[in-house]
Design an enzyme around this catalytic site. Structure first.
Site, PDB file in Angstrom:
ATOM      1  N   ARG A   1       0.830  -1.231  -0.091  1.00  9.43           N
ATOM      2  CA  ARG A   1      -0.054   0.052   0.016  1.00  9.43           C
ATOM      3  C   ARG A   1       0.686   1.281   0.014  1.00  9.43           C
ATOM      4  O   ARG A   1       0.317   2.335   0.308  1.00  9.43           O
ATOM      5  CB  ARG A   1      -1.069   0.203   1.024  1.00  9.43           C
ATOM      6  CG  ARG A   1      -1.720  -1.105   1.338  1.00  9.43           C
ATOM      7  CD  ARG A   1      -3.130  -0.676   1.916  1.00  9.43           C
ATOM      8  NE  ARG A   1      -4.246  -1.706   1.680  1.00  9.43           N
ATOM      9  CZ  ARG A   1      -4.366  -2.818   2.391  1.00  9.43           C
ATOM     10  NH1 ARG A   1      -3.509  -3.072   3.426  1.00  9.43           N
ATOM     11  NH2 ARG A   1      -5.367  -3.745   2.083  1.00  9.43           N
TER      12      ARG A   1
ATOM     13  N   LYS B   1       3.414  11.827 -11.120  1.00 10.75           N
ATOM     14  CA  LYS B   1       2.735  10.854 -12.135  1.00 10.75           C
ATOM     15  C   LYS B   1       3.550   9.435 -12.092  1.00 10.75           C
ATOM     16  O   LYS B   1       4.847   9.623 -12.502  1.00 10.75           O
ATOM     17  CB  LYS B   1       2.631  11.513 -13.534  1.00 10.75           C
ATOM     18  CG  LYS B   1       1.511  12.480 -13.679  1.00 10.75           C
ATOM     19  CD  LYS B   1       1.390  12.766 -15.019  1.00 10.75           C
ATOM     20  CE  LYS B   1       0.000  13.738 -15.170  1.00 10.75           C
ATOM     21  NZ  LYS B   1      -0.190  14.147 -16.625  1.00 10.75           N
TER      22      LYS B   1
ATOM     23  N   GLU C   1      10.604  18.968 -24.077  1.00  4.06           N
ATOM     24  CA  GLU C   1       9.678  19.262 -23.187  1.00  4.06           C
ATOM     25  C   GLU C   1      10.121  20.879 -22.640  1.00  4.06           C
ATOM     26  O   GLU C   1       9.209  21.479 -22.100  1.00  4.06           O
ATOM     27  CB  GLU C   1       9.758  18.400 -21.985  1.00  4.06           C
ATOM     28  CG  GLU C   1       9.344  17.024 -22.305  1.00  4.06           C
ATOM     29  CD  GLU C   1       7.976  16.974 -22.415  1.00  4.06           C
ATOM     30  OE1 GLU C   1       7.121  17.820 -22.166  1.00  4.06           O
ATOM     31  OE2 GLU C   1       7.378  15.785 -22.950  1.00  4.06           O
TER      32      GLU C   1
ATOM     33  N   LYS D   1       7.417  23.761 -14.775  1.00  2.17           N
ATOM     34  CA  LYS D   1       6.724  22.667 -14.395  1.00  2.17           C
ATOM     35  C   LYS D   1       6.250  22.635 -12.965  1.00  2.17           C
ATOM     36  O   LYS D   1       5.026  22.240 -12.766  1.00  2.17           O
ATOM     37  CB  LYS D   1       7.475  21.361 -14.925  1.00  2.17           C
ATOM     38  CG  LYS D   1       6.568  20.103 -14.565  1.00  2.17           C
ATOM     39  CD  LYS D   1       6.474  18.813 -15.072  1.00  2.17           C
ATOM     40  CE  LYS D   1       5.624  17.820 -14.434  1.00  2.17           C
ATOM     41  NZ  LYS D   1       5.816  16.576 -15.238  1.00  2.17           N
TER      42      LYS D   1
ATOM     43  N   GLU E   1      -3.944  17.291 -12.005  1.00  2.09           N
ATOM     44  CA  GLU E   1      -4.571  17.564 -13.239  1.00  2.09           C
ATOM     45  C   GLU E   1      -6.280  17.773 -13.207  1.00  2.09           C
ATOM     46  O   GLU E   1      -6.868  17.039 -14.042  1.00  2.09           O
ATOM     47  CB  GLU E   1      -3.983  16.541 -14.231  1.00  2.09           C
ATOM     48  CG  GLU E   1      -4.251  16.948 -15.561  1.00  2.09           C
ATOM     49  CD  GLU E   1      -3.317  15.945 -16.386  1.00  2.09           C
ATOM     50  OE1 GLU E   1      -2.138  15.846 -16.371  1.00  2.09           O
ATOM     51  OE2 GLU E   1      -3.875  15.538 -17.675  1.00  2.09           O
TER      52      GLU E   1
ATOM     53  N   ARG F   1      -3.059  21.801 -14.745  1.00  2.79           N
ATOM     54  CA  ARG F   1      -1.909  20.952 -15.052  1.00  2.79           C
ATOM     55  C   ARG F   1      -2.069  20.483 -16.671  1.00  2.79           C
ATOM     56  O   ARG F   1      -1.057  19.990 -17.203  1.00  2.79           O
ATOM     57  CB  ARG F   1      -1.837  19.684 -14.029  1.00  2.79           C
ATOM     58  CG  ARG F   1      -0.723  18.864 -14.409  1.00  2.79           C
ATOM     59  CD  ARG F   1      -0.370  17.833 -13.342  1.00  2.79           C
ATOM     60  NE  ARG F   1       0.801  17.132 -13.446  1.00  2.79           N
ATOM     61  CZ  ARG F   1       1.457  16.201 -12.552  1.00  2.79           C
ATOM     62  NH1 ARG F   1       0.948  16.365 -11.333  1.00  2.79           N
ATOM     63  NH2 ARG F   1       2.269  15.539 -13.108  1.00  2.79           N
TER      64      ARG F   1
ATOM     65  N   ASN G   1       0.009  19.198 -21.426  1.00  2.00           N
ATOM     66  CA  ASN G   1      -0.394  18.266 -22.158  1.00  2.00           C
ATOM     67  C   ASN G   1      -0.193  18.869 -23.930  1.00  2.00           C
ATOM     68  O   ASN G   1      -0.185  18.323 -24.743  1.00  2.00           O
ATOM     69  CB  ASN G   1      -1.580  17.619 -22.179  1.00  2.00           C
ATOM     70  CG  ASN G   1      -1.676  16.800 -21.070  1.00  2.00           C
ATOM     71  OD1 ASN G   1      -0.754  16.275 -20.404  1.00  2.00           O
ATOM     72  ND2 ASN G   1      -3.000  16.786 -20.406  1.00  2.00           N
TER      73      ASN G   1
ATOM     74  N   HIS H   1       0.758  16.892 -26.688  1.00  2.00           N
ATOM     75  CA  HIS H   1       0.919  15.410 -26.296  1.00  2.00           C
ATOM     76  C   HIS H   1      -0.337  14.614 -27.013  1.00  2.00           C
ATOM     77  O   HIS H   1      -0.161  13.226 -26.961  1.00  2.00           O
ATOM     78  CB  HIS H   1       1.078  15.306 -24.937  1.00  2.00           C
ATOM     79  CG  HIS H   1       2.318  15.668 -24.378  1.00  2.00           C
ATOM     80  ND1 HIS H   1       2.968  16.816 -24.494  1.00  2.00           N
ATOM     81  CD2 HIS H   1       3.403  14.796 -23.852  1.00  2.00           C
ATOM     82  CE1 HIS H   1       4.211  16.669 -23.964  1.00  2.00           C
ATOM     83  NE2 HIS H   1       4.386  15.326 -23.680  1.00  2.00           N
TER      84      HIS H   1
ATOM     85  N   HIS I   1       1.631  11.818 -28.523  1.00  2.00           N
ATOM     86  CA  HIS I   1       1.482  10.334 -28.021  1.00  2.00           C
ATOM     87  C   HIS I   1       1.080   9.308 -29.134  1.00  2.00           C
ATOM     88  O   HIS I   1       1.505   8.286 -29.164  1.00  2.00           O
ATOM     89  CB  HIS I   1       0.693  10.363 -26.937  1.00  2.00           C
ATOM     90  CG  HIS I   1       1.159  10.639 -25.600  1.00  2.00           C
ATOM     91  ND1 HIS I   1       0.519  10.801 -24.553  1.00  2.00           N
ATOM     92  CD2 HIS I   1       2.456  10.482 -25.295  1.00  2.00           C
ATOM     93  CE1 HIS I   1       1.447  11.106 -23.462  1.00  2.00           C
ATOM     94  NE2 HIS I   1       2.570  10.811 -24.034  1.00  2.00           N
TER      95      HIS I   1
ATOM     96  N   HIS J   1      10.376  10.198 -27.343  1.00  2.00           N
ATOM     97  CA  HIS J   1       9.292  10.923 -26.884  1.00  2.00           C
ATOM     98  C   HIS J   1       9.383  12.229 -27.538  1.00  2.00           C
ATOM     99  O   HIS J   1       8.537  12.990 -27.801  1.00  2.00           O
ATOM    100  CB  HIS J   1       9.205  10.870 -25.377  1.00  2.00           C
ATOM    101  CG  HIS J   1       8.352  11.673 -24.875  1.00  2.00           C
ATOM    102  ND1 HIS J   1       6.704  11.151 -24.836  1.00  2.00           N
ATOM    103  CD2 HIS J   1       8.067  12.738 -24.014  1.00  2.00           C
ATOM    104  CE1 HIS J   1       6.097  12.065 -24.293  1.00  2.00           C
ATOM    105  NE2 HIS J   1       6.660  12.895 -23.638  1.00  2.00           N
TER     106      HIS J   1
HETATM  107  N1  GLY Z   1       4.067  14.995 -18.280  1.00  2.00           N
HETATM  108  C1  GLY Z   1       2.918  15.963 -17.789  1.00  2.00           C
HETATM  109  C2  GLY Z   1       2.745  16.042 -16.356  1.00  2.00           C
HETATM  110  O1  GLY Z   1       3.492  15.731 -15.516  1.00  2.00           O
HETATM  111  O2  GLY Z   1       1.712  16.389 -16.064  1.00  2.00           O
END
Ligand code: GLY
Length: 357
Positions: A114, A136, A178, A214, A224, A228, A232, A235, A239, A255
């Site tokens: 957990r 993330k 980025e 960031k 998000e 946030r 994107n 992306h 992606h 990427h």
């Molecule tokens: N890579 C985008 C974010 O961390 O929200």
């Protein structure tokens, strides 16, 4: 350079050995584990281990390098090694590597018993300016990137500029994409400063500034829910292009290269739908094309790209959402784009003239 404070953890810059030793001591961990891949084990682990005060109290977990490792099978492998090594809830996982290691290690740690503590020591530029900051974590499944995961913040992040000298130039450029994005979505002055800099020798200050941009975004919106989503930009389409390239090309796009192609398409959409001026659109596209060149996208792939965009986890209510620029340094979230608009942007990209220097 200062330490940055993120949501509830510090981001340390350079002198990371001293900071990591202090962190481990203060945490009073029963054991700690370093997750690496064969590249970081060779090029980066020595720098970390040589300087560890407590060398006796750690075990190494090494996995294969590459996006294929960001899978449930490798995650099970990490859980199994943690069990075999007797990792208790007071253990620490140190994720030493690029985005695959930080995403996968963060996911494995945030679900093991957990959740145990983990820290990131990102060794690629991409992981330093993006993956390691903001909590993330996740794995890919059924050819869908990051579709299973958690938002769990690391206990600390350690940024070491010296690791970047171990990287191939193409990987550094992947992270640069980025950094350029950070300027485009939130800081026009940074975008201009970056454009005028020596991009072959990125200074620690430029990297710090990119992480700071960031970091401000993720502090304002950790899960998000709104702001946030500006991260994107590029992306949604990027992606899809990245997945396509991974599945079809012998030498797939990085990427960053895929995100650049996505940013060019979404800059076009920004001009069509979000008030981005023609001059700004041209400035962005000329800069990105000049730095990265063009991926040969064929019209026969557009249907497949669209299908991938439909499965994007950022969509809501079956609608494809893009974050688009209203100006350089300003980004608007939740722009619903129709299949036709997305297809037009791909057509625009495919029609761009680009002469290799
Ligand atoms: N890579 C985008 C974010 O961390 O929200």
């Amino acid at each position: 350079m200062n330490t940055l404070q993120s949501i509830d953890y510090p981001i340390y810059f350079n002198n990371i050995s001293a900071e990591l030793n202090r962190f481990i001591k203060q945490g009073n961990y029963s054991r700690f584990f370093v997750l690496t891949d064969e590249h970081t084990a060779k090029y980066c682990l020595p720098l970390l281990v040589e300087n560890l005060d407590d060398k006796d109290n750690y075990d190494l977990i090494e996995i294969n390098a590459g996006e294929e490792s960001k899978s449930i099978d490798f995650c099970v492998g990490i859980w199994k090694m943690l069990i075999d090594f007797g990792a208790d809830r007071n253990s620490l996982l140190i994720n030493l590597g690029g985005g695959v290691i930080t995403d996968l290690g963060g996911f494995a740690a945030s679900t093991y018993k957990r959740g145990i503590d983990f820290v990131h020591v990102p060794t690629t530029l991409l992981a330093q300016v993006d993956a390691s900051v903001g909590g993330k974590n996740g794995i890919d499944i059924f050819n869908l990137k990051n579709i299973i995961g958690t938002f769990t913040q690391p206990k600390a992040v350690f940024i070491e500029h010296r690791f970047l000298s171990t990287l191939p130039a193409r990987q550094v450029k992947s992270g640069l994409a980025e950094m350029l994005k950070h300027g485009l979505i939130a800081d026009a002055a940074y975008w201009r400063k970056l454009k005028q800099s020596d991009l072959e020798n990125l200074s620690p200050e430029l990297i710090y500034d990119s992480i700071a941009i960031k970091n401000d975004v993720v502090i304002a919106d950790p899960k998000e829910r709104g702001l946030r989503k500006i991260l994107n930009f590029g992306h949604t389409i990027g992606h899809a292009i990245e997945s396509y390239s991974l599945n079809n090309d012998e030498n797939p796009l990085t990427h960053g290269e895929a995100v650049v192609a996505g940013m060019i398409c979404e800059t076009y959409l920004s001009h069509q739908k979000c008030g981005l001026s023609l001059t700004a659109m041209q400035e962005i596209i000329d800069t990105l094309l000049g730095l990265y060149g063009k991926y040969p996208l064929d019209e026969s792939t557009f249907g497949q790209l669209n299908d991938t965009m439909r499965k994007d986890k950022k969509n809501q209510g079956g609608k494809i959402n893009c974050s688009l620029l209203s100006n350089i340094g300003q980004c608007e979230i939740d722009n619903v784009c129709t299949d036709e608009e997305l297809c037009d942007s791909l057509k625009y990209y495919a029609s761009l003239e680009f002469e290799k220097a």
